[in-house]
Design a protein around this motif. Structure first.
Motif, PDB file in Angstrom:
ATOM      1  N   GLU A 123       0.756  -1.233  -0.023  1.00  0.00           N
ATOM      2  CA  GLU A 123       0.081   0.157   0.057  1.00  0.00           C
ATOM      3  C   GLU A 123       1.030   1.282   0.320  1.00  0.00           C
ATOM      4  O   GLU A 123       1.787   1.283   0.758  1.00  0.00           O
ATOM      5  CB  GLU A 123      -0.993   0.017   1.155  1.00  0.00           C
ATOM      6  CG  GLU A 123      -2.334  -0.765   1.094  1.00  0.00           C
ATOM      7  CD  GLU A 123      -2.301  -2.041   1.263  1.00  0.00           C
ATOM      8  OE1 GLU A 123      -1.329  -2.593   2.182  1.00  0.00           O
ATOM      9  OE2 GLU A 123      -2.726  -3.050   0.089  1.00  0.00           O
ATOM     10  N   ASP A 124       0.473   2.244  -0.868  1.00  0.00           N
ATOM     11  CA  ASP A 124       1.357   3.628  -0.613  1.00  0.00           C
ATOM     12  C   ASP A 124       0.988   4.129   0.567  1.00  0.00           C
ATOM     13  O   ASP A 124      -0.154   4.373   1.227  1.00  0.00           O
ATOM     14  CB  ASP A 124       0.777   4.390  -1.980  1.00  0.00           C
ATOM     15  CG  ASP A 124       1.199   5.946  -1.881  1.00  0.00           C
ATOM     16  OD1 ASP A 124       1.777   6.297  -0.997  1.00  0.00           O
ATOM     17  OD2 ASP A 124       1.444   6.475  -3.261  1.00  0.00           O
ATOM     18  N   GLU A 125       1.828   4.594   1.597  1.00  0.00           N
ATOM     19  CA  GLU A 125       1.760   4.914   2.824  1.00  0.00           C
ATOM     20  C   GLU A 125       0.985   6.441   2.670  1.00  0.00           C
ATOM     21  O   GLU A 125       0.421   6.722   3.581  1.00  0.00           O
ATOM     22  CB  GLU A 125       3.077   5.176   3.298  1.00  0.00           C
ATOM     23  CG  GLU A 125       3.910   6.129   2.769  1.00  0.00           C
ATOM     24  CD  GLU A 125       5.258   6.312   3.703  1.00  0.00           C
ATOM     25  OE1 GLU A 125       5.541   5.513   4.218  1.00  0.00           O
ATOM     26  OE2 GLU A 125       5.804   7.416   3.573  1.00  0.00           O
ATOM     27  N   ALA A 126       1.134   7.027   1.599  1.00  0.00           N
ATOM     28  CA  ALA A 126       0.285   8.332   1.474  1.00  0.00           C
ATOM     29  C   ALA A 126      -1.195   8.190   1.111  1.00  0.00           C
ATOM     30  O   ALA A 126      -2.010   8.840   1.627  1.00  0.00           O
ATOM     31  CB  ALA A 126       1.088   9.294   0.366  1.00  0.00           C
ATOM     32  N   THR A 127      -1.346   7.336   0.059  1.00  0.00           N
ATOM     33  CA  THR A 127      -2.857   7.236  -0.219  1.00  0.00           C
ATOM     34  C   THR A 127      -3.549   5.904  -0.127  1.00  0.00           C
ATOM     35  O   THR A 127      -4.651   5.747  -0.321  1.00  0.00           O
ATOM     36  CB  THR A 127      -2.524   7.369  -1.960  1.00  0.00           C
ATOM     37  OG1 THR A 127      -2.210   6.144  -2.404  1.00  0.00           O
ATOM     38  CG2 THR A 127      -1.893   8.637  -2.369  1.00  0.00           C
ATOM     39  N   ASP A 128      -2.721   4.880   0.516  1.00  0.00           N
ATOM     40  CA  ASP A 128      -3.360   3.627   0.823  1.00  0.00           C
ATOM     41  C   ASP A 128      -3.624   2.942  -0.674  1.00  0.00           C
ATOM     42  O   ASP A 128      -4.141   1.748  -0.536  1.00  0.00           O
ATOM     43  CB  ASP A 128      -4.489   3.780   1.508  1.00  0.00           C
ATOM     44  CG  ASP A 128      -4.581   2.413   2.432  1.00  0.00           C
ATOM     45  OD1 ASP A 128      -3.576   2.151   2.986  1.00  0.00           O
ATOM     46  OD2 ASP A 128      -5.605   1.912   2.722  1.00  0.00           O
ATOM     47  N   ALA A 129      -3.335   3.404  -1.909  1.00  0.00           N
ATOM     48  CA  ALA A 129      -3.640   2.862  -2.956  1.00  0.00           C
ATOM     49  C   ALA A 129      -2.621   1.460  -3.002  1.00  0.00           C
ATOM     50  O   ALA A 129      -1.477   1.581  -2.494  1.00  0.00           O
ATOM     51  CB  ALA A 129      -3.314   3.635  -4.123  1.00  0.00           C
ATOM     52  N   ARG A 130      -3.082   0.466  -3.797  1.00  0.00           N
ATOM     53  CA  ARG A 130      -2.456  -0.850  -3.805  1.00  0.00           C
ATOM     54  C   ARG A 130      -1.703  -1.096  -4.912  1.00  0.00           C
ATOM     55  O   ARG A 130      -1.933  -0.500  -6.128  1.00  0.00           O
ATOM     56  CB  ARG A 130      -3.355  -1.988  -3.545  1.00  0.00           C
ATOM     57  CG  ARG A 130      -2.927  -3.301  -3.247  1.00  0.00           C
ATOM     58  CD  ARG A 130      -4.064  -4.219  -2.818  1.00  0.00           C
ATOM     59  NE  ARG A 130      -3.850  -5.400  -2.906  1.00  0.00           N
ATOM     60  CZ  ARG A 130      -3.061  -6.256  -1.982  1.00  0.00           C
ATOM     61  NH1 ARG A 130      -2.999  -5.502  -0.684  1.00  0.00           N
ATOM     62  NH2 ARG A 130      -2.876  -7.519  -1.952  1.00  0.00           N
ATOM     63  N   HIS A 131      -0.231  -1.687  -4.894  1.00  0.00           N
ATOM     64  CA  HIS A 131       0.481  -1.569  -6.013  1.00  0.00           C
ATOM     65  C   HIS A 131       0.870  -3.054  -6.103  1.00  0.00           C
ATOM     66  O   HIS A 131       1.296  -3.680  -4.967  1.00  0.00           O
ATOM     67  CB  HIS A 131       1.653  -0.629  -6.230  1.00  0.00           C
ATOM     68  CG  HIS A 131       1.145   0.791  -6.208  1.00  0.00           C
ATOM     69  ND1 HIS A 131       0.666   1.386  -7.310  1.00  0.00           N
ATOM     70  CD2 HIS A 131       0.871   2.004  -5.238  1.00  0.00           C
ATOM     71  CE1 HIS A 131       0.416   2.675  -7.078  1.00  0.00           C
ATOM     72  NE2 HIS A 131       0.578   3.024  -5.828  1.00  0.00           N
ATOM     73  N   PHE A 132       1.327  -3.401  -7.318  1.00  0.00           N
ATOM     74  CA  PHE A 132       1.593  -4.900  -7.276  1.00  0.00           C
ATOM     75  C   PHE A 132       3.087  -4.777  -8.489  1.00  0.00           C
ATOM     76  O   PHE A 132       3.206  -3.812  -9.166  1.00  0.00           O
ATOM     77  CB  PHE A 132       0.787  -5.830  -8.214  1.00  0.00           C
ATOM     78  CG  PHE A 132      -0.332  -6.059  -7.574  1.00  0.00           C
ATOM     79  CD1 PHE A 132      -0.203  -7.321  -6.997  1.00  0.00           C
ATOM     80  CD2 PHE A 132      -1.432  -5.251  -7.581  1.00  0.00           C
ATOM     81  CE1 PHE A 132      -1.440  -7.662  -6.345  1.00  0.00           C
ATOM     82  CE2 PHE A 132      -2.506  -6.064  -6.822  1.00  0.00           C
ATOM     83  CZ  PHE A 132      -2.632  -7.136  -6.027  1.00  0.00           C
ATOM     84  N   ALA A 133       4.002  -5.836  -8.042  1.00  0.00           N
ATOM     85  CA  ALA A 133       5.273  -5.954  -8.643  1.00  0.00           C
ATOM     86  C   ALA A 133       5.767  -7.384  -8.779  1.00  0.00           C
ATOM     87  O   ALA A 133       5.054  -8.085  -7.844  1.00  0.00           O
ATOM     88  CB  ALA A 133       6.255  -4.895  -8.124  1.00  0.00           C
ATOM     89  N   ALA A 134       6.609  -7.494  -9.501  1.00  0.00           N
ATOM     90  CA  ALA A 134       7.470  -9.051  -9.321  1.00  0.00           C
ATOM     91  C   ALA A 134       8.896  -8.747  -8.836  1.00  0.00           C
ATOM     92  O   ALA A 134       9.496  -7.710  -9.401  1.00  0.00           O
ATOM     93  CB  ALA A 134       7.075  -9.921 -10.350  1.00  0.00           C
ATOM     94  N   VAL A 135       9.346  -9.759  -8.275  1.00  0.00           N
ATOM     95  CA  VAL A 135      10.775  -9.765  -7.777  1.00  0.00           C
ATOM     96  C   VAL A 135      11.271 -10.957  -7.635  1.00  0.00           C
ATOM     97  O   VAL A 135      10.619 -11.993  -7.602  1.00  0.00           O
ATOM     98  CB  VAL A 135      11.191  -8.814  -6.454  1.00  0.00           C
ATOM     99  CG1 VAL A 135      10.744  -7.547  -6.421  1.00  0.00           C
ATOM    100  CG2 VAL A 135      10.465  -9.654  -5.280  1.00  0.00           C
ATOM    101  N   THR A 136      12.604 -11.215  -7.696  1.00  0.00           N
ATOM    102  CA  THR A 136      13.176 -12.588  -7.331  1.00  0.00           C
ATOM    103  C   THR A 136      13.645 -12.509  -5.902  1.00  0.00           C
ATOM    104  O   THR A 136      13.649 -11.474  -5.170  1.00  0.00           O
ATOM    105  CB  THR A 136      14.422 -12.850  -8.224  1.00  0.00           C
ATOM    106  OG1 THR A 136      15.359 -11.592  -8.239  1.00  0.00           O
ATOM    107  CG2 THR A 136      13.964 -13.090  -9.637  1.00  0.00           C
TER     108      THR A 136
END
Lengths: 392, 407, 407, 392
Positions: free
Chosen positions: A160-173
Motif C-alpha cells: 500500500e502507498d503510505e500516502a494514499t493507501d493505493a495498492r500496487h503490484f510488482a514482481a521480484v526474485t
C-alpha cells in the motif's frame, strides 16, 4: 517439457505426478517445510509453464486445464496443489495487470528458468507500505501468508502507498535486497505451502517493475483475479476430497475389520458402509460438477477479454462463489466422515488420513465461505452481483 | 464459576458444585497446558498426579471407604469438566473408573476388601483388554497360567489406555484350560514393559500404548475371582466417551467465543464494523455453544440410567437389574449419534467464525476436531443406531453385555 | 409404562411417575384420536375437558391452593408426554400455563388471591397478545379505556391460542393514555367473538383464531395490576415449544418403529428377508429415536434453569433473579437449534424406513412434520443462535425480557 | 400442436404452462382429484406428443427434452410433472418392449387422440394375476399406485402369470370390460396424481396386445425402463425444489417481516436470510447439474440402442441413481428450510407452501433412496453395477 502439448497429455502427466506425490504425502505433512523432491518432479514434468501463452514460449493452456491439473495434484497432496494453483494465479495476475513489456520479460524468463512463482500479497494484513523515492518505491513492513515464497523462483508482491493507501503490484526474485523470507509457516494443515511471513527492510522497487496495464484499468476484466484465486482454492478442496475418498475406499477394502455384530466377514459388505460411501460419492459428484461449471464460467469470462461486462463478470462470480462454497462444505464433510467407515484403527498419524481434513480446513479459512454464501443469497434475492474485490 | 454461571446447566445434584469446587482449580491448571502438551506431545504425568493427590480417582468410593460417594451422574458431570480441560486425561482414567465399578459391583467380599483400600490410597488402574484393536471379541492370546502357588503371565496388549500413568493394569487373558480370566498386574512388576507407541492423530496423550508381559509372576490375590465385569460396563465405557465429547465441545465453544472477541481484522464485506458484532459470525458461535450445551444435557440424562443400573445391582433384584442394564445401554446408545454428530460438526464449523490465523498450530484449535474424530472412531454411530432400531422395532435387547473384554 | 421403561429416560423427580400416572390414561385417549382429529380438522374440545377434569390445568398450583405443586421440570416433562399424544392440545394450553406463572409470580397479593382459586376451579386462559403475527413488539391498537367504574374494551387479536377452549383471554392493550395494560376477558362476555380462522398447515387444532372485542365491559377486578409479565416468560414460552417438539419426536419414533414392524412387503434388493431385520432400515429407526431422546433430555435440562429463575423470584433477591432469568433464557436459546433441527430431520427421514403407503393421509405421518415445521417457524433457530453467540463473545444478555406481549 | 418443433420451443411452452399451473396449484393440492383444466391446457400445448417418434406423427423429442419439460411443469405443480413424466415413461416402455406393429398402433392413436397415458404396473404389490385362456389371458386382482389412471386415455398394465410368475405388459383403454378405476388415492402429497387402485375382474387380454419386442429381449437396452422412471422422479424432485425456492424468495421479498431484533427494516436485508438463500441455491445448483448429467447419461444409453452393453447400462444406472438420491435429498432440504427464512406467517394452508415438502416426501417414497445410495456405494467399493430391476 511435455512434447505432446494437449490438455489430455497435461492431465495425464498430472495423474502420473499424483501417484508419485502420494508416496510421500503423509511424511511431508508431518515434516512440513519445503517439498523439494516434488518440486523437482513438477519442474521436470513441464507443467509449470503450460499456462504461459505460446507467444512467450509456454504451452498456452486454458485456465480450466490448469485448474484441472491443480485438482489432480491436490488429490495426493494439498500443498502441491496449492503451490501449483497459486503459481498459475501469478500468471493470471500478470496477464491482466502487467504491461506487454513486463509480461514478455517475466514470462520468457519463467519459461527459460522453468520457474515456480510464489506470492506475498495478502490483502488483509495492511502491514507493508511503500513510499515514493525518486523513480521508484521504498518498501518497509511485512506480509503474512506469503504462500510459496519458501521455494519460489520469483514472487509477486503487493504494498500500500503510505500516502494514499493505493495498492500496487510488482514482481521480484527472492534475492532482492532487504527482502527476507522467514520460513515461519506452521499451520495445522497445508503444511508445505510455506505460507509464512516475508519481511521488507527498505526494499527498492523501480517504477518500471510496478505492474501497469493501461488497457484494462477499471474494467471488469481487470477484476477477474479473485475469481481465479477462488477457483484455485475450490479445485484444491475438490482434489483433496477425491483423494481422501479414494484412500479411504482402499483402506476399507483392504484393512478395515467388520463390526463385531455386523454379521459380515468383510467390512465392505456391510450395507451401512456401502451406504456411506454411496452418499459421499454422490455429494462429491455434485460438487465436482459445480466445480466444472465454475471452470467454464472462468474460461468464458476470460475469453471476452477487456470487453467483459460487469454483468458477465458478476454471473461468473456467482458461479465461482457457489462452486467454491459447495466444494469447501462437501470436502469438509467427506474428509471428516471417511473415518466413520474406516474404523478405529484408521485414526493414526502413520496413516495420516487426517491430513485431508486439516488441509481443507486450513485452506477454507483463506476463503470466508460464510460471506460468499451470503453474497450468493443477496444475488438470489436482489439480482445484484457482489462488488468486485478480494475473495469476491 | 459454576456450570450454572457459565450457562452449561446445573450439575446433577444439589451438592454438585461443592464437590466440583475441590477439583476445578486442578482442571484449570490442566487446561492451561493442554495446547502445549498437544504440540509437544508431552504426556500428562504431572496432571495425573495432581488429580490423584486431590482424590479425584477415588470419587466413586463410599465416604466410609475413603472416597467421595459420588453418584454416576456426579462422576460423569466431573468427567465433562475434566474433558473441557484435556480430553486425553479423561481417556487415561477411563479404565480406572471402570475397574472401580468392577470393585463396587463385585459379589465377592474379599475382592471389595482388597481393592477398595488400594483405590482409596490413590492407586490407579489402566486397561489391558485389547489385543488386536477393533476385534474385541477375539479370544485372548495372552496367557495367565497357574504355576505352583503363583500365576505366570505372558502376552501383549494394545491400546492400554492410561497404563503408563497407572499402578496396575486390569487385564483379560486365558488360563491354562483356555477359559477367560482377568487379573490386576502391577505396572512395575518384573517382566512388564509399556511403550507409548499409540499413534493416534487425536487423543495422542492418553498413553494408550502397547504393554508386553514376559513371565510376569502374579500371586492369587491379583487374580479376579470372576472374569465377569460389572453389568453396565458397555454403557459406562461408552458414556465416558460421550462425556469426553461433551467437555470437548464446551472447550471448543469457549475457545471460539474468545477468539472471535479478540479478532481485530475487519472484512470490508462483513456485516458490522467489528467482527464481534457481526450477526453471521455470532450465529456460528451460538450454534457451537448450543451443540456443547446439548451434548452435556444428553450425556447427563443417560448417566441417570447408568446410575439406576448400579442401584438395581445394589438392590439385588436380578430381573430388575437386567432390565435396568438394558435400558441404560439403550439410553446411552440413543445418545451416541446425536452427541457425536453435534461435536464433530461444532469442531469443524467453529473455524467459519475465524480467520486464516486460526489455522496456526499454536492456536491448538484443530486438536478439538482431532480428538473428537478419534473418540468418535472408537464409538461408531451407525451401529448404535441399529441397536436402538432393533430394540424399537423388534424389542431386541442390546447385544453383547457382560462379556469380558467387551468395552 | 413409565418413561424409564420406554427408554425415554427418567422424569425430573422421584415422585414424577406417581404424578404422571394420573394423567397418562388421558394422554393415551387423546393420542388415540389424534390422527382422526387432524384429518377431520376437529377441535379437541372433549380432550381439553378431560384434562380440565383431571386437574391437569392446575398442575403448578401449590397443593394448598388446590393444585399439585408441580415444579417446572415436572410440568415440562408432562407437556412432553402430552405432546406425544397431540401437540395441538399442548399449544392450546400454552397461554394458560403462562398465565398461571404470571399469577404465581405476582407481587400483588390480591392478584394471587383472585386468580389462584379460579385456576384451582379448572378455569383456563387463552392468549390475546398478538395483533399482527410476527411483529410482537408493535404497539397495541386494542384499547382498554376507563369508563366510569368499568373498563371498555375494543379491538381485535390474532393467534389467540387456546381461546376457544378457555374461560378467559389474557390480553394486552393500551389504556386511554396509550400506556400498556393487560386484563382477563371472559370468553363468554357480551361483545366477545372468537372464530377459528387459524389456517396453519400444522398445529391446526390449537384454536389459534381471531378474537374481536366490541364494547366489552370489564370490571376493575379483571384488569391486571401491572402489565409486566413473569420475568422468565421468554424462556418459558419458548420451552413449551421445545417440549412440544420433544414429545412430537417421541410419537414419530414410536410410529415409525411400529410401522416398520408391520411392513410385510420385502424388497428384492433389501438387506434381509424381513424389513424389520434390515440393518439399514433399523439404523433409520434408531436415529429417529435418538433424536427424540436427545430432544427430551435437552428440554428437561433447560427446564431446570427456568425453575431456578422461578425459585430466585420466590427468594426475593433481585440481582440473583436477574441473573437466573438471563441464564434461563440462554439455556433455552441454546436448546432451540439442536432440538428443532433434530426433530425436523427426524420427521422427514423417518419415511426413508417406510414404503409408498406411508404417504397415505390415513396414516397421519405427515402431520408430525407439519406440526414440527409450524412450531419451528414460530421459534426461528438462527436468531436464537445469534443471541447465544452475542452472550458468549460479548457478554450481552438476551434481549427483550419482561416486555408485555414479548412471547 | 406446437408449430415450431424444437426443444427450445417445447421448453418455452412448458414455461408458459408452468405459469398457468402455478395459479391453481395450491387449490388443486387441497382438493385432490383430477387436474382437468390443467390437462386440457397440456393437451392444447401439444407437449403430450413431442416424445412420439416423427415416424408415428410425433415431435421426436429426446428424453432429455421430455424430462426437462417434466422438470419445468413440476416447478409449479408436482402432480402435473408426475403425470407428464409417467406419460413419457409409457412411451419409453412401449418403444423398448413392444413390437413394431404395437408401437405403430398405439403411437398413431396417441397422436391422433392427443392422449395422456397412465399406468397400472406397480411391481411390488404382486396382486394381479393372469391365467392363460385360449389365445390370451384372463386377469383378476388389483393394482395399487396406478398413477394417472384417473384421467388417462390409455393405460399400461402389467400382471404376473399365475403359473410361472412371469411378468407381462400390455396396453388398454380404460373402457376395457372388467377394469375399474377406484379413484381412491388419498396421499398427503402429489394429490392429483390419481395414484389409486385399479381392480381387474376377468379382464381379457389378447395375445396380440401383450408387448413383445424380440429384438431386445434379454438385452441391457431392454432394462432402461427403470432408469427412465427414476429420471422422471428426480426431475420432479428438482422441479419442485426450484419452484419452492422461487416462491419462497418472492414471499421473503414481499411479505416477510424482519425479526424484531434484526436491526433491519426489511427481512431480505438480514445477512442470515441471505445466507440461507445462498446455501439453498448453491445446493440446488449442484443437484441440478447432477440431474443434467443424468439426462445426458440416459440419452447416451438410449442412443446406443440394442447394442448397449451391460457396462454402459451400469454406468448410466449409477449416474441416474446418484442424481436421483441427491435430488431427493436436496429437494427435501430446500422444501423444509424455506420456512426458516419466510417466517411464522408463511406456514398457512392458504399459502400452501407445505405442498412442496409433502409432494417431494410422497414422491421419494416411490423410490427407496436408501437402497439406491447403498447401490452406489457398492459400486464405489467393488466396481459392480446394480443388477437391473425395479428402481435400479
Amino acid at each position: 517439457m511435455t512434447t505432446t502439448a494437449t490438455p489430455e497429455s497435461w492431465l495425464a502427466e498430472a495423474a502420473r505426478l499424483r501417484a508419485l506425490f502420494a508416496r510421500d504425502a503423509v511424511a511431508n505433512d508431518q515434516t512440513g517445510g519445503q517439498p523439494l523432491a516434488q518440486l523437482r518432479l513438477l519442474k521436470d514434468s513441464g507443467l509449470l509453464t503450460i499456462g504461459v501463452p505460446v507467444a512467450y514460449g509456454g504451452g498456452g493452456a486454458g485456465w480450466s486445464t490448469i485448474l484441472r491439473v491443480t485438482r489432480e495434484l491436490a488429490k495426493a497432496d494439498g500443498s502441491i496443489g496449492h503451490l501449483y494453483g497459486y503459481h498459475a494465479n501469478f500468471l493470471h495476475n500478470l496477464l491482466t495487470q502487467a504491461s506487454e513489456d513486463q509480461r514478455r520479460d517475466w514470462l520468457t524468463r519463467t519459461v527459460a528458468g522453468n520457474w515456480l512463482w510464489g506470492n506475498s500479497v495478502n490483502s488483509f494484513s495492511h502491514s507493508l507500505f511503500g513510499r515514493r523515492d525518486g523513480d521508484g518505491w521504498i518498501l518497509n513492513g511485512r506480509r503474512p501468508f506469503s504462500s510459496g515464497t519458501h521455494v519460489a523462483d520469483a514472487i509477486t508482491i503487493a504494498w500500500e502507498d503510505e500516502a494514499t493507501d493505493a495498492r500496487h503490484f510488482a514482481a521480484v526474485t527472492p534475492d532482492r535486497a532487504g527482502l527476507t523470507i522467514l520460513h515461519d509457516w506452521d499451520g495445522f494443515g497445508q503444511r508445505q505451502t510455506g505460507s509464512g511471513t516475508v519481511t521488507y527492510d527498505n526494499v527498492r522497487i523501480h517504477d518500471s517493475e510496478v505492474f501497469a496495464n493501461p488497457d484494462v484499468v477499471g474494467t471488469p476484466f481487470a477484476t477477474l483475479g479473485p475469481l481465479h484465486q477462488q477457483s484455485v482454492l475450490l479445485n484444491v478442496f475438490i482434489g483433496q476430497a477425491i483423494g481422501a475418498l479414494e484412500e479411504a475406499k482402499d483402506y476399507t477394502r483392504t484393512k478395515s475389520r467388520p463390526w463385531v455384530y455386523s454379521g459380515h466377514d468383510r467390512h465392505s459388505d456391510d450395507p451401512w458402509v456401502k451406504r456411506v460411501y454411496g452418499e459421499l460419492h454422490i455429494r462429491l459428484r455434485g460438487a465436482e460438477l459445480l466445480a466444472d461449471s465454475a471452470l467454464e464460467a472462468l474460461n468464458g469470462a476470460w475469453a471476452k477479454g477487456p470487453a467483459l461486462t460487469a454483468t458477465e463478470r458478476g454471473e461468473a462470480a456467482i458461479t465461482v462463489a457457489a462452486a467454491n462454497v459447495h466444494a469447501g462444505e462437501v470436502a469438509l464433510d467427506v474428509t471428516q466422515r471417511i473415518f466413520e467407515v474406516m474404523g478405529a484403527r484408521s485414526a493414526t498419524r502413520a496413516n495420516g488420513f487426517d491430513r485431508f481434513w486439516r488441509n481443507v480446513r486450513t485452506h477454507t479459512l483463506h476463503n470466508p465461505a460464510e460471506y460468499k454464501t451470503r453474497n450468493v443469497g443477496h444475488w438470489v434475492l436482489t439480482g445484484e452481483f457482489p462488488e468486485p474485490g478480494t475473495f469476491q | 464459576m459454576t456450570t450454572i454461571d457459565l450457562a452449561w446447566g446445573a450439575g446433577p445434584s444439589a451438592r454438585y458444585d461443592t464437590l466440583a469446587a475441590r477439583f476445578r482449580p486442578i482442571f484449570a491448571r490442566i487446561r492451561d497446558g493442554a495446547i502445549t502438551r498437544d504440540l509437544e506431545r508431552r504426556l500428562p504425568f504431572d496432571e495425573l498426579s495432581w488429580l490423584k493427590e486431590s482424590g479425584f480417582t477415588t470419587l466413586r468410593l463410599p465416604v466410609e471407604s475413603g472416597g467421595f460417594g459420588a453418584s454416576l451422574p456426579e462422576l460423569f458431570a466431573l468427567l465433562i469438566e475434566l474433558s473441557e480441560a484435556d480430553t486425553n486425561v479423561t481417556n487415561a482414567l477411563r479404565s480406572h473408573f471402570g475397574f472401580t465399578e468392577d470393585v463396587l459391583n463385585s459379589r465377592f467380599a474379599e475382592q471389595r476388601a482388597r481393592w477398595l483400600p488400594r483405590i482409596a490410597e490413590r492407586e490407579t488402574v489402566g486397561s489391558g483388554f485389547s489385543e488386536s484393536g477393533d476385534a474385541k471379541l477375539a479370544a485372548f492370546s495372552t496367557a495367565l497360567v497357574r504355576q505352583g502357588d503363583h500365576w505366570l503371565l505372558n502376552g501383549r496388549k494394545y491400546y492400554t489406555s492410561g497404563s503408563l500413568f497407572a499402578d496396575w493394569i486390569n487385564l483379560g487373558a486365558v488360563d491354562g484350560d483356555g477359559n477367560p480370566v482377568s487379573a490386576l498386574v502391577p505396572t512395575r512388576a518384573a517382566g512388564v514393559a509399556i511403550v507409548d507407541d499409540w499413534d493416534g492423530f487425536g487423543q495422542s496423550l492418553s498413553a494408550s500404548g502397547t504393554a508386553t508381559f514376559a513371565d510376569v509372576l502374579l500371586p492369587d490375590a491379583y487374580v479376579n475371582p470372576s472374569p465377569e465385569r460389572f453389568r453396565y460396563a458397555t454403557a459406562f465405557f461408552q458414556l465416558v466417551h460421550l462425556a469426553t465429547l461433551a467437555g470437548l465441545g464446551r472447550a471448543a465453544a469457549t475457545d471460539v467465543a474468545r477468539l472471535v472477541g479478540e479478532r481485530k481484522r475487519v472484512y470490508s464485506h462483513g456485516n458490522a464494523d467489528r467482527i464481534a458484532d457481526d450477526p453471521q459470525i455470532l450465529q456460528i458461535v451460538g450454534r457451537v455453544r448450543g451443540a456443547a450445551y446439548a451434548a452435556g444435557a444428553i450425556a447427563l440424562k443417560a448417566a441417570e440410567a447408568v446410575q439406576r443400573a448400579y442401584e438395581a445391582r445394589l438392590a439385588g433384584d436380578d430381573d430388575a437389574e437386567t432390565a435396568a442394564v438394558a435400558i441404560a445401554d439403550l439410553e446411552v446408545n440413543q445418545a451416541v449419534t446425536v452427541i457425536t454428530t453435534l461435536i464433530l460438526e461444532a469442531t469443524t464449523t467453529l473455524f467459519d467464525a475465524l480467520g486464516a490465523s486460526a489455522a496456526k498450530r499454536g492456536t491448538g484449535l484443530d486438536r478439538h476436531w482431532r480428538n473428537a474424530r478419534t473418540i468418535a472412531s472408537h464409538n461408531p454411530r451407525v451401529y448404535r443406531d441399529r441397536i436402538v432400531g432393533d430394540y424399537a422395532v423388534n424389542g431386541t435387547p442390546p447385544p453383547g453385555q457382560y462379556r469380558v473384554g467387551q468395552p
